[in-house]
Design a protein around this motif. Structure first.
Motif, PDB file in Angstrom:
ATOM      1  N   SER A 323     -14.897 -21.425 -15.826  1.00 34.38           N
ATOM      2  CA  SER A 323     -14.545 -20.139 -15.963  1.00 34.38           C
ATOM      3  C   SER A 323     -13.314 -19.678 -14.886  1.00 34.38           C
ATOM      4  O   SER A 323     -14.340 -19.531 -13.728  1.00 34.38           O
ATOM      5  CB  SER A 323     -16.052 -19.369 -16.142  1.00 34.38           C
ATOM      6  N   ALA A 324     -13.134 -19.051 -15.178  1.00 29.00           N
ATOM      7  CA  ALA A 324     -11.674 -17.971 -14.391  1.00 29.00           C
ATOM      8  C   ALA A 324     -12.495 -16.223 -14.451  1.00 29.00           C
ATOM      9  O   ALA A 324     -13.074 -15.276 -15.114  1.00 29.00           O
ATOM     10  CB  ALA A 324     -10.692 -17.235 -15.112  1.00 29.00           C
ATOM     11  N   GLY A 325     -13.229 -15.942 -12.939  1.00 31.51           N
ATOM     12  CA  GLY A 325     -13.346 -14.816 -12.340  1.00 31.51           C
ATOM     13  C   GLY A 325     -15.217 -15.245 -11.878  1.00 31.51           C
ATOM     14  O   GLY A 325     -15.763 -16.013 -12.150  1.00 31.51           O
ATOM     15  N   LYS A 326     -15.216 -13.831 -10.598  1.00 31.61           N
ATOM     16  CA  LYS A 326     -16.774 -14.656 -10.210  1.00 31.61           C
ATOM     17  C   LYS A 326     -17.598 -14.734 -10.927  1.00 31.61           C
ATOM     18  O   LYS A 326     -18.659 -14.963 -10.526  1.00 31.61           O
ATOM     19  CB  LYS A 326     -16.853 -13.745  -8.874  1.00 31.61           C
ATOM     20  N   TYR A 327     -17.780 -13.484 -11.255  1.00 28.80           N
ATOM     21  CA  TYR A 327     -18.827 -13.232 -12.603  1.00 28.80           C
ATOM     22  C   TYR A 327     -18.519 -13.656 -14.148  1.00 28.80           C
ATOM     23  O   TYR A 327     -19.593 -13.568 -14.563  1.00 28.80           O
ATOM     24  CB  TYR A 327     -19.499 -11.923 -12.530  1.00 28.80           C
ATOM     25  N   SER A 328     -17.725 -13.972 -14.489  1.00 30.77           N
ATOM     26  CA  SER A 328     -16.721 -14.284 -15.939  1.00 30.77           C
ATOM     27  C   SER A 328     -17.920 -15.649 -16.473  1.00 30.77           C
ATOM     28  O   SER A 328     -18.174 -15.823 -17.782  1.00 30.77           O
ATOM     29  CB  SER A 328     -15.672 -15.044 -15.972  1.00 30.77           C
ATOM     30  N   ARG A 329     -19.001 -16.728 -15.668  1.00 35.83           N
ATOM     31  CA  ARG A 329     -19.686 -17.566 -16.247  1.00 35.83           C
ATOM     32  C   ARG A 329     -20.878 -17.014 -17.049  1.00 35.83           C
ATOM     33  O   ARG A 329     -21.379 -17.011 -17.184  1.00 35.83           O
ATOM     34  CB  ARG A 329     -20.174 -18.656 -15.467  1.00 35.83           C
ATOM     35  N   ILE A 330     -21.243 -15.576 -16.518  1.00 38.54           N
ATOM     36  CA  ILE A 330     -22.571 -14.935 -16.646  1.00 38.54           C
ATOM     37  C   ILE A 330     -22.112 -14.102 -18.027  1.00 38.54           C
ATOM     38  O   ILE A 330     -22.978 -14.149 -18.695  1.00 38.54           O
ATOM     39  CB  ILE A 330     -22.999 -14.137 -15.344  1.00 38.54           C
ATOM     40  N   GLY A 331     -21.016 -13.958 -17.891  1.00 35.89           N
ATOM     41  CA  GLY A 331     -20.482 -12.980 -18.650  1.00 35.89           C
ATOM     42  C   GLY A 331     -20.667 -13.645 -20.163  1.00 35.89           C
ATOM     43  O   GLY A 331     -21.267 -13.362 -21.174  1.00 35.89           O
ATOM     44  N   ASP A 332     -20.249 -15.067 -19.831  1.00 37.55           N
ATOM     45  CA  ASP A 332     -20.097 -15.594 -21.208  1.00 37.55           C
ATOM     46  C   ASP A 332     -21.338 -16.232 -21.892  1.00 37.55           C
ATOM     47  O   ASP A 332     -21.711 -16.394 -23.268  1.00 37.55           O
ATOM     48  CB  ASP A 332     -19.196 -17.093 -20.924  1.00 37.55           C
ATOM     49  N   ALA A 333     -22.448 -16.352 -21.058  1.00 35.91           N
ATOM     50  CA  ALA A 333     -23.654 -16.915 -20.907  1.00 35.91           C
ATOM     51  C   ALA A 333     -23.889 -15.972 -21.634  1.00 35.91           C
ATOM     52  O   ALA A 333     -24.779 -15.599 -23.109  1.00 35.91           O
ATOM     53  CB  ALA A 333     -24.381 -17.061 -19.150  1.00 35.91           C
ATOM     54  N   GLU A 334     -23.936 -14.253 -22.174  1.00 37.53           N
ATOM     55  CA  GLU A 334     -24.759 -13.689 -22.405  1.00 37.53           C
ATOM     56  C   GLU A 334     -23.665 -13.321 -23.684  1.00 37.53           C
ATOM     57  O   GLU A 334     -24.597 -12.621 -24.742  1.00 37.53           O
ATOM     58  CB  GLU A 334     -23.948 -12.132 -21.337  1.00 37.53           C
ATOM     59  N   ARG A 335     -22.869 -13.515 -23.868  1.00 38.11           N
ATOM     60  CA  ARG A 335     -21.668 -13.641 -25.254  1.00 38.11           C
ATOM     61  C   ARG A 335     -22.675 -14.374 -26.029  1.00 38.11           C
ATOM     62  O   ARG A 335     -22.870 -14.060 -27.100  1.00 38.11           O
ATOM     63  CB  ARG A 335     -20.486 -13.610 -25.234  1.00 38.11           C
ATOM     64  N   ILE A 336     -22.609 -15.478 -25.373  1.00 38.33           N
ATOM     65  CA  ILE A 336     -23.204 -16.876 -25.661  1.00 38.33           C
ATOM     66  C   ILE A 336     -24.855 -16.351 -26.918  1.00 38.33           C
ATOM     67  O   ILE A 336     -24.851 -16.932 -28.199  1.00 38.33           O
ATOM     68  CB  ILE A 336     -23.535 -18.268 -25.362  1.00 38.33           C
ATOM     69  N   ARG A 337     -25.717 -15.736 -25.857  1.00 35.94           N
ATOM     70  CA  ARG A 337     -26.895 -15.480 -26.051  1.00 35.94           C
ATOM     71  C   ARG A 337     -26.951 -14.361 -27.404  1.00 35.94           C
ATOM     72  O   ARG A 337     -27.554 -14.567 -28.302  1.00 35.94           O
ATOM     73  CB  ARG A 337     -27.408 -14.829 -25.123  1.00 35.94           C
ATOM     74  N   LYS A 338     -26.211 -13.808 -27.272  1.00 27.57           N
ATOM     75  CA  LYS A 338     -25.830 -12.377 -28.589  1.00 27.57           C
ATOM     76  C   LYS A 338     -25.491 -12.998 -29.024  1.00 27.57           C
ATOM     77  O   LYS A 338     -26.070 -12.442 -30.716  1.00 27.57           O
ATOM     78  CB  LYS A 338     -25.247 -11.116 -27.866  1.00 27.57           C
ATOM     79  N   TRP A 339     -24.337 -13.829 -28.972  1.00 27.28           N
ATOM     80  CA  TRP A 339     -24.150 -14.516 -29.971  1.00 27.28           C
ATOM     81  C   TRP A 339     -25.289 -14.990 -31.856  1.00 27.28           C
ATOM     82  O   TRP A 339     -24.924 -14.917 -32.418  1.00 27.28           O
ATOM     83  CB  TRP A 339     -22.773 -15.358 -30.035  1.00 27.28           C
ATOM     84  N   LEU A 340     -25.589 -16.147 -30.601  1.00 27.63           N
ATOM     85  CA  LEU A 340     -26.711 -17.011 -31.669  1.00 27.63           C
ATOM     86  C   LEU A 340     -28.064 -15.775 -31.828  1.00 27.63           C
ATOM     87  O   LEU A 340     -28.569 -16.016 -32.665  1.00 27.63           O
ATOM     88  CB  LEU A 340     -28.019 -17.769 -30.170  1.00 27.63           C
ATOM     89  N   GLN A 341     -28.070 -14.823 -31.529  1.00 28.39           N
ATOM     90  CA  GLN A 341     -28.836 -14.227 -31.638  1.00 28.39           C
ATOM     91  C   GLN A 341     -28.819 -13.202 -33.121  1.00 28.39           C
ATOM     92  O   GLN A 341     -29.573 -12.961 -34.277  1.00 28.39           O
ATOM     93  CB  GLN A 341     -29.893 -12.402 -30.921  1.00 28.39           C
TER      94      GLN A 341
END
Length: 352
Positions: A323-341
């Protein structure tokens, strides 16, 4: 799960050279960038909102040194003189792969732990450096060896990072129990702790690495290779598909679940009390129910994250690599969580 066309990405040295050539990448990308003095001064001035005037004989720009030019003061920044080195995934163009969630990670994989249904796959068979995700396998080997967790181990000079030059609060001579070192390795990604665990394995680090690779083969992780127990070496490589197998197996070890999701831990080092904290802030979030996690980062690997978590009424395994960017892996995890919900809500609505 096989990627489209059954193509497997194998990041060997020869393959890297071919891919770089076909992508038009320059060999100098893996070396400190060399820039002219004029370009360095100009870029430093532009960063401050003012363009430096080009004179016939520009002053020499030295990082951190104040330079007088055309009646103005320019500070040459060290960061300007050296371009950021791309990760292996960036070198191979994996970040250009489209995905419906517009993720910053070049590799993503979400698996239903119970049914093995793949919910999301992006470059899931790309073989890349995995950084400190390595420590999950380190923990697996330590726990399966049934070595006494209360045995005191000593940090030695051999545990000092000569690969990347990272620092540590565990000074040479620090004495901690094997259990405490395992805790710090999983929760805080402590490199010297992981190194000491490998060194104190019966037969030493060489035998420990052999055990790591043997366990990988036993789990069916056919694209995985380990050369040391910390993840500092970019030669520790795996795929998201393989790492999902590792997470699923590691989740079956209660101690690994407990230590990897611990928010903080205090250890006594000599006369001092040292407080260590988790490297994954999602562990602290009330919106997440995480059963196991591990983060990782080196330049070659980018930001990495693996987790087991309950989401949308399911036990899921999530793998994010490069993942590119210091906090991007956290942002991606949040995107996936909201998408699954969102997907779960649509399915529930359709059943009503």
């Amino acid at each position: 799960m096989k990627a489209a066309g059954g193509i497997k990405w194998r990041l060997a040295v020869l393959g890297l050279a071919v891919a770089m050539a076909s992508a038009g990448l320059h060999a100098k990308s893996s070396e400190p960038a060399k820039r002219s003095t004029k370009a360095t001064v100009s870029a430093a001035a532009n960063a401050g909102g003012k363009a430096a005037k080009r004179g016939p004989r520009p002053a020499k720009a030295v990082p951190g040194r104040v330079v007088r030019k055309s009646g103005r003061t320019v500070v040459a920044a060290a960061a300007v003189a050296t371009a950021a080195k791309p990760s292996m995934g960036q070198q191979f163009g994996l970040h250009r792969t489209d995905d419906p969630l517009d993720l910053r990670s070049s590799v993503a994989y979400v698996l239903d732990q119970d049914t093995n249904e793949v919910l999301l796959a992006k470059n899931s068979e790309a073989v890349l450096p995995i950084a400190s995700i390595t420590k999950l396998m380190t923990a697996m080997v330590v726990t399966e060896a049934n070595l006494p967790l209360d045995e005191t181990l000593t940090i030695s000079q051999a545990d000092v990072d000569t690969e990347k030059g990272t620092s540590s609060r565990l000074a040479v001579g620090t004495r901690l129990s094997r259990g405490e070192l395992l805790h710090l390795a999983l929760m805080s990604s402590e490199n010297r702790a992981a190194s000491a665990l490998g060194r104190h394995y019966p037969g030493g680090e060489g035998a420990f690495v052999q055990a790591m690779n043997a366990k990988a083969r036993n789990l069916g992780m056919l694209d995985t290779r380990y050369v040391e127990p910390t993840g500092l070496s970019s030669k520790n490589q795996s795929s998201a598909h393989d790492l999902a197998l590792l997470v699923k197996s590691a989740y079956g070890v209660p101690l690994i679940r407990e230590l990897s999701t611990s928010p903080s831990h205090q250890v006594e080092v000599g006369s001092r009390q040292l407080q260590f904290r988790t490297t994954n802030r999602l562990v602290l979030s009330p919106e997440w129910d995480i059963g196991l996690q591990k983060t990782g980062y080196i330049v070659e690997a980018g930001q990495c994250l693996v987790m087991q978590a309950q989401m949308a009424g399911r036990k899921l395994i999530m793998v994010l690599l490069d993942s590119a960017g210091k906090y991007s892996r956290i942002g991606d995890a949040e995107r996936i969580r909201k998408w699954l919900q969102s997907q779960n809500a649509k399915s529930s609505a359709a059943l009503r």
